[in-house]
Motif scaffolding. Structure first.
Motif, PDB file in Angstrom:
ATOM      1  N   ARG A  73       0.946  -1.291  -0.007  1.00 32.57           N
ATOM      2  CA  ARG A  73       0.128  -0.041   0.015  1.00 32.57           C
ATOM      3  C   ARG A  73       0.689   1.279  -0.036  1.00 32.57           C
ATOM      4  O   ARG A  73       0.272   2.457   0.210  1.00 32.57           O
ATOM      5  N   LEU A  74       2.144   1.231  -0.066  1.00 33.85           N
ATOM      6  CA  LEU A  74       3.074   2.225   0.002  1.00 33.85           C
ATOM      7  C   LEU A  74       3.174   3.167  -0.902  1.00 33.85           C
ATOM      8  O   LEU A  74       3.108   2.774  -2.045  1.00 33.85           O
ATOM      9  N   ARG A  75       2.955   4.575  -0.732  1.00 41.14           N
ATOM     10  CA  ARG A  75       2.783   5.706  -1.877  1.00 41.14           C
ATOM     11  C   ARG A  75       3.937   6.702  -1.223  1.00 41.14           C
ATOM     12  O   ARG A  75       4.278   6.984  -0.030  1.00 41.14           O
ATOM     13  N   TYR A  76       4.340   7.534  -2.129  1.00 46.51           N
ATOM     14  CA  TYR A  76       5.283   8.635  -1.930  1.00 46.51           C
ATOM     15  C   TYR A  76       6.761   8.179  -1.279  1.00 46.51           C
ATOM     16  O   TYR A  76       7.505   9.054  -0.809  1.00 46.51           O
ATOM     17  N   LEU A  77       7.056   6.984  -1.720  1.00 50.76           N
ATOM     18  CA  LEU A  77       8.463   6.515  -1.521  1.00 50.76           C
ATOM     19  C   LEU A  77       9.249   6.633  -2.393  1.00 50.76           C
ATOM     20  O   LEU A  77       9.294   6.112  -3.512  1.00 50.76           O
ATOM     21  N   ASN A  78      10.088   7.857  -2.513  1.00 52.06           N
ATOM     22  CA  ASN A  78      11.013   8.086  -3.666  1.00 52.06           C
ATOM     23  C   ASN A  78      12.301   7.536  -3.330  1.00 52.06           C
ATOM     24  O   ASN A  78      12.576   7.369  -2.390  1.00 52.06           O
ATOM     25  N   PRO A  79      13.099   7.285  -4.420  1.00 47.70           N
ATOM     26  CA  PRO A  79      14.497   6.831  -4.243  1.00 47.70           C
ATOM     27  C   PRO A  79      15.469   7.490  -3.468  1.00 47.70           C
ATOM     28  O   PRO A  79      16.446   7.033  -3.068  1.00 47.70           O
ATOM     29  N   ASP A  80      15.301   8.731  -3.388  1.00 47.02           N
ATOM     30  CA  ASP A  80      16.274   9.661  -2.467  1.00 47.02           C
ATOM     31  C   ASP A  80      16.175   9.541  -1.155  1.00 47.02           C
ATOM     32  O   ASP A  80      14.951   9.393  -0.716  1.00 47.02           O
TER      33      ASP A  80
END
Ligand code: SAM
Length: 202
Positions: A73-80
């Motif tokens: 369900r994860l959102r808004y996890l960017n690679p930086d």
């Protein structure tokens, strides 16, 4: 499912730290953020079969906090690293004012925790392993890539109390190699080993 529990020792649990000093005043939040990133991110994709919890032991008061990240369900996890640290900081800040778990962003739940109880509960899952420099080789351990659970510490070694719980739990101590690595590096190696096993079993 691949499950990880990260023991975080010095991150200010109120979230009262600046994103400009993640490796200093933020109690090594830089490495926690990298660990989250390596646990979940692929090139242009997210691992949906991962759940990762972070137990923030509390430094200083208020009470300890736990963040649960659910890959499905994860959102808004960017690679930086900085934006990941911001996501976690936002969760801690919002949690400081409430005494129950809240979903601070999709797939990210934060709330009060009894750190010892949380560690014991995680270790109660049969087959849970303890990632530690002094363990036996992960490559020789028959863990299934789709049913894996491991405890790993942040840049600080487990406290005496945590070590006592880990040692008495029956969790198998496993090492990913002969050198002491950063937490995020350990998770990278583990994910790679599990990916290889998964690919071989297809
Ligand atoms: C940076 S290390 C902890 C501090 C380290 N013991 C030192 O002397 O600086 C972070 C954590 O990663 C895990 N770790 C590090 N190297 C490892 C290895 N070779 N195999 C398995 N886990 C490892 C352990 O959980 C360890 O507590």
């Amino acid at each position: 499912m691949r499950r990880f529990l990260v023991l975080a020792h010095r991150v200010p649990v109120s979230g009262s730290f600046t994103l400009n000093d993640l490796a200093g005043g933020a109690g090594r939040m830089d490495e926690i953020a990298r660990a989250v990133s390596t646990a979940f991110t692929l090139s242009n994709d997210l691992r949906r079969d991962v759940e990762l919890s972070i137990v923030f032991a509390g430094a200083p008061a208020p009470a300890p906090r736990r963040i649960d990240l659910v890959g499905a369900r994860l959102r808004y996890l960017n690679p930086d690293e900085r934006s990941t640290a911001a996501l976690l900081k936002n969760a801690l800040v919002r949690s400081a004012a409430v005494d129950r778990p809240i979903e601070s962003s999709p797939g990210l739940v934060v709330g009060p925790v009894d750190p010892a109880a949380a560690l014991r509960e995680f270790l109660a899952r049969p087959g849970t392993v303890w990632l530690t420099e002094s363990g036996g080789p992960l490559v020789d351990h028959p863990a299934a890539p789709s049913d894996f659970a491991a405890v790993v510490s942040d840049p600080y070694d487990p406290s005496d109390a945590e070590r006592a719980i880990l040692e008495s739990s029956g969790a198998v101590p496993l090492s990913v190699g002969p050198r002491s690595l950063r937490t995020s590096q350990v998770l990278d190696v583990v994910q790679n080993e599990l990916d290889r096993r998964e690919a071989r079993s297809r």
